[in-house]
Write a protein that holds these residues in place. Sequence first.
Motif, PDB file in Angstrom:
ATOM      1  N   ASN A 145       9.048   8.806  -4.263  1.00  0.00           N
ATOM      2  CA  ASN A 145       9.101   9.100  -5.693  1.00  0.00           C
ATOM      3  C   ASN A 145       9.920  10.343  -6.031  1.00  0.00           C
ATOM      4  OD1 ASN A 145       7.519   6.885  -6.505  1.00  0.00           O
ATOM      5  ND2 ASN A 145       5.659   7.987  -5.958  1.00  0.00           N
ATOM      6  N   ASN A 146      10.174  11.207  -5.049  1.00  0.00           N
ATOM      7  CA  ASN A 146      10.830  12.493  -5.327  1.00  0.00           C
ATOM      8  C   ASN A 146      12.000  12.817  -4.409  1.00  0.00           C
ATOM      9  OD1 ASN A 146       8.779  13.340  -7.324  1.00  0.00           O
ATOM     10  ND2 ASN A 146       7.436  13.294  -5.546  1.00  0.00           N
ATOM     11  N   GLU A 199      12.421  -1.558   6.488  1.00  0.00           N
ATOM     12  CA  GLU A 199      13.247  -2.555   5.800  1.00  0.00           C
ATOM     13  C   GLU A 199      13.143  -2.370   4.286  1.00  0.00           C
ATOM     14  OE1 GLU A 199      12.476  -6.530   7.179  1.00  0.00           O
ATOM     15  OE2 GLU A 199      12.820  -5.945   9.265  1.00  0.00           O
ATOM     16  N   PHE A 200      11.958  -2.059   3.807  1.00  0.00           N
ATOM     17  CA  PHE A 200      11.773  -1.843   2.373  1.00  0.00           C
ATOM     18  C   PHE A 200      12.576  -0.629   1.927  1.00  0.00           C
ATOM     19  CE2 PHE A 200       9.662  -0.101  -1.333  1.00  0.00           C
ATOM     20  CZ  PHE A 200       9.503  -1.224  -2.132  1.00  0.00           C
ATOM     21  N   LEU A 201      12.527   0.447   2.700  1.00  0.00           N
ATOM     22  CA  LEU A 201      13.273   1.658   2.358  1.00  0.00           C
ATOM     23  C   LEU A 201      14.777   1.439   2.408  1.00  0.00           C
ATOM     24  CD1 LEU A 201      11.206   4.404   4.208  1.00  0.00           C
ATOM     25  CD2 LEU A 201      11.469   4.158   1.739  1.00  0.00           C
ATOM     26  N   ALA A 202      15.236   0.566   3.282  1.00  0.00           N
ATOM     27  CA  ALA A 202      16.665   0.319   3.443  1.00  0.00           C
ATOM     28  C   ALA A 202      17.250  -0.457   2.263  1.00  0.00           C
ATOM     29  CB  ALA A 202      16.935  -0.430   4.739  1.00  0.00           C
ATOM     30  N   HIS A 203      16.409  -1.129   1.508  1.00  0.00           N
ATOM     31  CA  HIS A 203      16.914  -1.947   0.393  1.00  0.00           C
ATOM     32  C   HIS A 203      16.668  -1.300  -0.900  1.00  0.00           C
ATOM     33  CE1 HIS A 203      17.842  -5.214   3.046  1.00  0.00           C
ATOM     34  NE2 HIS A 203      16.643  -5.132   3.555  1.00  0.00           N
ATOM     35  N   ILE A 208       0.838  -1.200   0.000  1.00  0.00           N
ATOM     36  CA  ILE A 208       0.000   0.000   0.000  1.00  0.00           C
ATOM     37  C   ILE A 208       0.870   1.246   0.000  1.00  0.00           C
ATOM     38  CG2 ILE A 208      -1.569   1.379   1.422  1.00  0.00           C
ATOM     39  CD1 ILE A 208      -2.834  -1.264   2.342  1.00  0.00           C
ATOM     40  N   THR A 209       1.870   1.249   0.836  1.00  0.00           N
ATOM     41  CA  THR A 209       2.703   2.433   0.991  1.00  0.00           C
ATOM     42  C   THR A 209       3.362   2.843  -0.315  1.00  0.00           C
ATOM     43  OG1 THR A 209       3.122   1.861   3.273  1.00  0.00           O
ATOM     44  CG2 THR A 209       4.650   3.390   2.262  1.00  0.00           C
ATOM     45  N   PHE A 210       3.803   1.895  -1.093  1.00  0.00           N
ATOM     46  CA  PHE A 210       4.592   2.239  -2.264  1.00  0.00           C
ATOM     47  C   PHE A 210       3.871   2.051  -3.589  1.00  0.00           C
ATOM     48  CE2 PHE A 210       7.478   1.448   1.198  1.00  0.00           C
ATOM     49  CZ  PHE A 210       8.139   2.649   1.202  1.00  0.00           C
ATOM     50  N   ASN A 211       2.652   1.540  -3.565  1.00  0.00           N
ATOM     51  CA  ASN A 211       1.920   1.343  -4.807  1.00  0.00           C
ATOM     52  C   ASN A 211       0.507   1.882  -4.743  1.00  0.00           C
ATOM     53  OD1 ASN A 211       4.004  -0.161  -6.135  1.00  0.00           O
ATOM     54  ND2 ASN A 211       3.529  -1.837  -4.751  1.00  0.00           N
ATOM     55  N   ALA A 212       0.241   2.784  -3.834  1.00  0.00           N
ATOM     56  CA  ALA A 212      -1.130   3.245  -3.591  1.00  0.00           C
ATOM     57  C   ALA A 212      -1.741   3.921  -4.805  1.00  0.00           C
ATOM     58  CB  ALA A 212      -1.162   4.196  -2.402  1.00  0.00           C
ATOM     59  N   SER A 261      -3.372   9.673   4.459  1.00  0.00           N
ATOM     60  CA  SER A 261      -2.662  10.950   4.332  1.00  0.00           C
ATOM     61  C   SER A 261      -1.172  10.766   4.602  1.00  0.00           C
ATOM     62  CB  SER A 261      -3.238  11.977   5.306  1.00  0.00           C
ATOM     63  OG  SER A 261      -4.589  12.229   5.009  1.00  0.00           O
ATOM     64  N   LYS A 262      -0.854   9.979   5.607  1.00  0.00           N
ATOM     65  CA  LYS A 262       0.550   9.733   5.942  1.00  0.00           C
ATOM     66  C   LYS A 262       1.227   8.914   4.840  1.00  0.00           C
ATOM     67  CE  LYS A 262       3.476   8.169   9.747  1.00  0.00           C
ATOM     68  NZ  LYS A 262       3.489   7.585  11.100  1.00  0.00           N
ATOM     69  N   ILE A 263       0.534   7.940   4.319  1.00  0.00           N
ATOM     70  CA  ILE A 263       1.083   7.116   3.235  1.00  0.00           C
ATOM     71  C   ILE A 263       1.381   7.973   2.015  1.00  0.00           C
ATOM     72  CG2 ILE A 263       0.456   5.323   1.549  1.00  0.00           C
ATOM     73  CD1 ILE A 263      -0.964   3.894   3.936  1.00  0.00           C
ATOM     74  N   ALA A 264       0.508   8.924   1.732  1.00  0.00           N
ATOM     75  CA  ALA A 264       0.732   9.810   0.582  1.00  0.00           C
ATOM     76  C   ALA A 264       2.033  10.595   0.751  1.00  0.00           C
ATOM     77  CB  ALA A 264      -0.455  10.754   0.407  1.00  0.00           C
ATOM     78  N   LEU A 265       2.340  10.987   1.982  1.00  0.00           N
ATOM     79  CA  LEU A 265       3.601  11.690   2.236  1.00  0.00           C
ATOM     80  C   LEU A 265       4.798  10.802   1.919  1.00  0.00           C
ATOM     81  CD1 LEU A 265       2.902  13.423   5.661  1.00  0.00           C
ATOM     82  CD2 LEU A 265       3.033  14.525   3.429  1.00  0.00           C
ATOM     83  N   PHE A 266       4.760   9.565   2.417  1.00  0.00           N
ATOM     84  CA  PHE A 266       5.865   8.643   2.171  1.00  0.00           C
ATOM     85  C   PHE A 266       5.984   8.301   0.688  1.00  0.00           C
ATOM     86  CE2 PHE A 266       5.341   7.719   6.751  1.00  0.00           C
ATOM     87  CZ  PHE A 266       6.653   7.936   7.150  1.00  0.00           C
ATOM     88  N   ASP A 267       4.846   8.169   0.040  1.00  0.00           N
ATOM     89  CA  ASP A 267       4.849   7.865  -1.386  1.00  0.00           C
ATOM     90  C   ASP A 267       5.474   9.018  -2.169  1.00  0.00           C
ATOM     91  OD1 ASP A 267       4.164   6.099  -3.547  1.00  0.00           O
ATOM     92  OD2 ASP A 267       2.587   7.520  -4.082  1.00  0.00           O
ATOM     93  N   ALA A 268       5.084  10.236  -1.834  1.00  0.00           N
ATOM     94  CA  ALA A 268       5.653  11.406  -2.510  1.00  0.00           C
ATOM     95  C   ALA A 268       7.154  11.483  -2.268  1.00  0.00           C
ATOM     96  CB  ALA A 268       4.969  12.687  -2.024  1.00  0.00           C
ATOM     97  N   TYR A 269       7.568  11.211  -1.052  1.00  0.00           N
ATOM     98  CA  TYR A 269       8.996  11.255  -0.743  1.00  0.00           C
ATOM     99  C   TYR A 269       9.743  10.157  -1.498  1.00  0.00           C
ATOM    100  CZ  TYR A 269      13.409  11.221   1.748  1.00  0.00           C
ATOM    101  OH  TYR A 269      14.737  11.249   2.050  1.00  0.00           O
TER     102      TYR A 269
END
Length: 149
Positions: free
Chosen positions: A81-82, A145-149, A14-18, A71-79
């Motif tokens: 991707n950018n 863990e996902f972000l670290a890889h 969800i976090t990365f493919n929303a 709303s929080k997931i959208a922040l992480f997704d934007a970050y």
Amino acid sequence: MKNIFTIIVMFAAITFNAQTDKEYFDLIKKTAKVEAKQYVYTGLNLNNTELIAFDPVFDQYLKEEGRIMLSKIALFDAYANNASTYSDEQINNLNKNVFKYDLQRSKLNKKYYPKFVKAIGVDKATTFFFLKKYLDNQVEMAKLEFLAH
């Protein structure tokens, strides 16, 4: 443990493919809700009376929490991707918004605590928040863990 692993994988997805596929996202949300409810209900060992009182309150809690988390997931997704193009100011604003959403979740827990106590008693309401915190921590670890890889 299988349920927790399933939830972690779903929340990471969800976090990365929303934004990729609304139907897929809706299916993941529904599945995650069912898995989370099953985990919580198993951990609380509710009798029928408690279940009838707790279920509608828990559904409303999940609905309100879901709005905050989207709303929080959208922040992480934007970050995610950018990140390479974000200025220090943009990253600072992102962090401030993360803190804001975390505060909203804390306020939501405070709002629902007396409702849960009324439905299932102090002991089980406390257990609920321990179970929820454990589940939230597992999801956060999967994201990290996902972000670290």
